[in-house]
Design a protein around this motif. Structure first.
Motif, PDB file in Angstrom:
ATOM      1  N   ASP A 127      -4.057   3.512   2.492  1.00 20.50           N
ATOM      2  CA  ASP A 127      -3.667   3.629   3.901  1.00 20.50           C
ATOM      3  C   ASP A 127      -2.215   3.265   4.202  1.00 20.50           C
ATOM      4  O   ASP A 127      -1.881   2.941   5.338  1.00 20.50           O
ATOM      5  CB  ASP A 127      -4.631   2.838   4.806  1.00 20.50           C
ATOM      6  CG  ASP A 127      -4.719   1.365   4.449  1.00 20.50           C
ATOM      7  OD1 ASP A 127      -4.174   0.971   3.404  1.00 20.50           O
ATOM      8  OD2 ASP A 127      -5.331   0.605   5.214  1.00 20.50           O
TER       9      ASP A 127
ATOM     10  N   HIS B 212       2.338  -1.455   4.811  1.00 20.59           N
ATOM     11  CA  HIS B 212       1.573  -0.203   4.981  1.00 20.59           C
ATOM     12  C   HIS B 212       2.469   0.931   5.487  1.00 20.59           C
ATOM     13  O   HIS B 212       1.959   1.913   6.032  1.00 20.59           O
ATOM     14  CB  HIS B 212       0.439  -0.393   5.990  1.00 20.59           C
ATOM     15  CG  HIS B 212      -0.799  -1.066   5.473  1.00 20.59           C
ATOM     16  ND1 HIS B 212      -0.875  -2.417   5.224  1.00 20.59           N
ATOM     17  CD2 HIS B 212      -2.038  -0.571   5.169  1.00 20.59           C
ATOM     18  CE1 HIS B 212      -2.103  -2.722   4.801  1.00 20.59           C
ATOM     19  NE2 HIS B 212      -2.822  -1.622   4.756  1.00 20.59           N
TER      20      HIS B 212
ATOM     21  N   THR C  72      -8.340   2.817   8.605  1.00 16.40           N
ATOM     22  CA  THR C  72      -7.020   3.126   9.184  1.00 16.40           C
ATOM     23  C   THR C  72      -6.896   4.632   9.432  1.00 16.40           C
ATOM     24  O   THR C  72      -6.374   5.062  10.467  1.00 16.40           O
ATOM     25  CB  THR C  72      -5.906   2.663   8.217  1.00 16.40           C
ATOM     26  OG1 THR C  72      -6.131   1.301   7.878  1.00 16.40           O
ATOM     27  CG2 THR C  72      -4.530   2.822   8.820  1.00 16.40           C
TER      28      THR C  72
ATOM     29  N   HIS D 133       0.832  -1.216   0.000  1.00 21.38           N
ATOM     30  CA  HIS D 133       0.000   0.000   0.000  1.00 21.38           C
ATOM     31  C   HIS D 133       0.862   1.259   0.000  1.00 21.38           C
ATOM     32  O   HIS D 133       1.933   1.294   0.615  1.00 21.38           O
ATOM     33  CB  HIS D 133      -0.918   0.009   1.221  1.00 21.38           C
ATOM     34  CG  HIS D 133      -1.921  -1.105   1.190  1.00 21.38           C
ATOM     35  ND1 HIS D 133      -3.131  -0.995   0.562  1.00 21.38           N
ATOM     36  CD2 HIS D 133      -1.860  -2.376   1.661  1.00 21.38           C
ATOM     37  CE1 HIS D 133      -3.782  -2.146   0.654  1.00 21.38           C
ATOM     38  NE2 HIS D 133      -3.039  -3.007   1.317  1.00 21.38           N
TER      39      HIS D 133
ATOM     40  N   HIS E  78      -6.261   0.149  -1.702  1.00 20.58           N
ATOM     41  CA  HIS E  78      -7.659  -0.256  -1.512  1.00 20.58           C
ATOM     42  C   HIS E  78      -8.578   0.425  -2.526  1.00 20.58           C
ATOM     43  O   HIS E  78      -8.784   1.638  -2.477  1.00 20.58           O
ATOM     44  CB  HIS E  78      -8.131   0.100  -0.099  1.00 20.58           C
ATOM     45  CG  HIS E  78      -7.437  -0.666   0.993  1.00 20.58           C
ATOM     46  ND1 HIS E  78      -7.693  -1.989   1.247  1.00 20.58           N
ATOM     47  CD2 HIS E  78      -6.486  -0.300   1.883  1.00 20.58           C
ATOM     48  CE1 HIS E  78      -6.943  -2.404   2.259  1.00 20.58           C
ATOM     49  NE2 HIS E  78      -6.198  -1.393   2.666  1.00 20.58           N
TER      50      HIS E  78
HETATM   51 MN    MN Z   1      -5.041  -1.422   4.565  1.00 23.33          MN
END
Ligand code: MN
Ligand code: AMP
Ligand code: MN
Ligand code: MN
Length: 283
Positions: A14, A256, A141, A9, A39
């Motif tokens: 996020d 992330h 998040t 990501h 996402h």
């Molecule tokens: Mn995520």
């Protein structure tokens, strides 16, 4: 399969690194094949591609789609994430992602509206500020982060446990694409459908097996292997289900950045002998 990470990501969703920073971090780690899987958006892809010079790394187009499935006997629907990889003709998928983005933007507002009476404050504008005022990028998040910063909770996990996870008062289901439809549109776009993190949905072993079974029945291509931190027995269970339903495997860290500092970019589980990697099908 050293040097591959097919689930990451950026700050387009996020993660905390920009797509460019993510590409540079991946090159430093010796990653040669990287999929950016934000996402419900592919908006970071072009930025990631622009960061590549001299072909040091291959960027695979990707997106993590918020999907849902249900068991015929019950009315309940369950959320599931499907990672779409290596789209050759992204147009059909892009069209459906526009719908998903609308759902995501509306859901952000709904979650904040439900939180308002619980915390005595409307945090919507603070949440939107976390995503450059582009509401279709808001994830839970981001909402958790604002709840920590405003001291309503002490850690992001506490925000989920107290307010925004399933069963809590400010939970709003992501009412997006169904699983069969998700697999179909990925295939129409010339991509591969990967069932993301099968052991992270809080499902019983029976339901995980059923999910993998219908995913295979709908034409899904691969299942993501559980990270090495999960118990060996969990991995063995997933390995058995992958073999039983004749699926390929995918590997990704679900990186992330600083939002989940315990996850390291490029840290992927080992593939078991006999398992076929989806990356061998990439053109
Ligand atoms: Mn995520
Ligand atoms: P969303 O797509 O808006 O539902 O947000 C999903 C993201 O929230 C996931 O990708 C995780 O990064 C994070 N997340 C989901 N469930 C939890 C949980 N129970 N605890 C902590 N983070 C979570
Ligand atoms: Mn996920
Ligand atoms: Mn993810």
């Amino acid at each position: 399969m050293e040097g591959i990470d097919l689930h990451t990501h950026s700050n387009i969703s996020d993660g905390t690194l920009s797509p460019e920073q993510l590409v540079h971090a991946a090159i430093e780690k010796g990653i040669h094949t990287l999929a950016l899987t934000d996402h419900d958006t592919m908006d970071g892809l072009i930025l990631a591609e622009q960061a590549v010079k001299d072909a040091q790394i291959k960027i695979i187009s990707g997106v993590e789609i918020s999907s849902q499935w249900s068991r015929p006997a019950t009315k309940k629907s369950y959320g599931v994430h499907v990672v779409a990889l290596n789209m050759q003709n992204p147009a059909p998928l892009q069209a459906l992602l526009e719908q998903q983005k609308k759902i995501r933007a509306e859901r952000a507002k709904q979650i904040c509206d439900l939180l308002t009476p619980l915390i005595g404050e409307d945090i919507y504008l603070d949440v939107i500020a976390k995503v450059d005022h582009i509401p279709d990028r808001v994830t839970r998040t981001h909402i958790a982060k604002v709840l920590v910063e405003k001291k309503f909770v002490s850690r992001p996990q506490q925000a989920f446990d107290k307010y925004i996870k399933e069963g809590k008062k400010a939970y709003v289901k992501f009412d997006g694409l169904g699983l069969a439809e998700t697999v179909d549109v990925i295939h129409q776009s010339g991509g591969f459908a990967v069932l993301a993190h099968p052991t992270r949905y809080d499902l019983s072993a029976t339901n995980i097996r059923y999910l993998i079974e219908i995913f295979a029945k709908f034409g899904g291509d691969a299942v993501e292997l559980p990270p090495a931190v999960e118990p060996a027995s969990t991995r063995q269970m997933v390995d058995r289900m992958i073999a039983e339903f004749g699926l390929k495997v995918s590997v990704g860290s679900d990186f992330h950045g600083e939002n989940m500092p315990w996850i390291r970019l490029g840290n992927i589980p080992r593939v078991k002998e006999g398992q076929m990697g989806i990356w061998d099908s990439f053109v």
